[in-house]
Structure formats: structure tokens, C-alpha cells
Design a protein around this motif. Sequence first.
Motif, short mmCIF file in Angstrom:
data_model
loop_
_atom_site.label_atom_id
_atom_site.label_comp_id
_atom_site.label_asym_id
_atom_site.label_seq_id
_atom_site.Cartn_x
_atom_site.Cartn_y
_atom_site.Cartn_z
N GLY A 1 -37.96 10.73 43.37
CA GLY A 1 -37.97 12.19 43.52
C GLY A 1 -37.64 12.62 44.93
O GLY A 1 -37.02 11.87 45.69
N TYR A 2 -38.06 13.83 45.27
CA TYR A 2 -37.85 14.37 46.61
C TYR A 2 -39.00 13.93 47.52
O TYR A 2 -40.15 13.98 47.13
N ILE A 3 -38.66 13.52 48.72
CA ILE A 3 -39.65 13.10 49.70
C ILE A 3 -39.69 14.15 50.81
O ILE A 3 -38.65 14.49 51.38
N PRO B 1 -41.82 14.26 42.21
CA PRO B 1 -40.88 13.80 41.19
C PRO B 1 -39.90 14.91 40.82
O PRO B 1 -40.22 16.10 40.92
N TYR B 2 -38.71 14.53 40.39
CA TYR B 2 -37.69 15.52 40.06
C TYR B 2 -38.19 16.50 38.99
O TYR B 2 -37.80 17.66 38.98
N SER B 3 -39.06 16.06 38.13
CA SER B 3 -39.57 16.91 37.04
C SER B 3 -40.80 17.73 37.45
O SER B 3 -41.31 18.50 36.64
N ASP B 4 -41.25 17.61 38.68
CA ASP B 4 -42.44 18.33 39.15
C ASP B 4 -42.21 19.83 39.07
O ASP B 4 -41.16 20.33 39.47
N ARG B 5 -43.18 20.57 38.57
CA ARG B 5 -43.04 22.03 38.41
C ARG B 5 -42.92 22.75 39.75
O ARG B 5 -42.48 23.89 39.80
#
Length: 100
Positions: free
Chosen positions: A52-54, A63-67
Motif C-alpha cells: 500500500g501507501y507508506i 493498504p490500497y483498499s483502506d477507506r
Amino acid sequence: MRGIIFLLVGLSINTFAYAHDAPSGWKYPNSCCSNYDCRHVNQAAISERPQGYIINATGEVLPYSDRRVRISPDGEYHWCSAAGEDNGRTICLFVPARAY
């Protein structure tokens, strides 16, 4: 009485004067920002990895799917952290749209 009404009108006008906008002019959503939590960050402040994004300043992984990850209206990175602190927990992260 007239002075009280003028005072109340003045207070409501000042409330709107503190709106928190991104530098390009779009308004950070209330769910992400309390008038000081969000700011534009350079691309170098955020890394993309398979997980995901750090957030480089804190090492936090979203994570890419994080809201909390949202598409940026201006194509730039914007990070909203607790109290606007550089070491704060992420409230929202605005990222450029991904090109597939």
C-alpha cells in the motif's frame, strides 16, 4: 438588542472565514480535516509498495483498499494527520488517480 444581532451575524461570518482549502482551491472534507489537519505534501513524502501507501515520516502503511485513501481532486498528494502533526496518525490520504 441591535448590537446583539450584529454580534451574532459577525460571529457566523467569521466561522465561514476559517474554511480549510487545499492550495489549488478544493475543500478538504470535514471527515478528514478540522481546519488544520490536512496539507499538500510532495510526492517524495509518500511511497507506494505492494502492501500500500507508506507515509515516509511515520512508516505508517495504508493498504490500497483502506477507506482513508481517497482520490485527490487536483492530482497531488495531500496528507491529513491528527492535529496536523508530522508524526500524527493518518486521518486521510489523498493520492493522484492511478493510471492503468
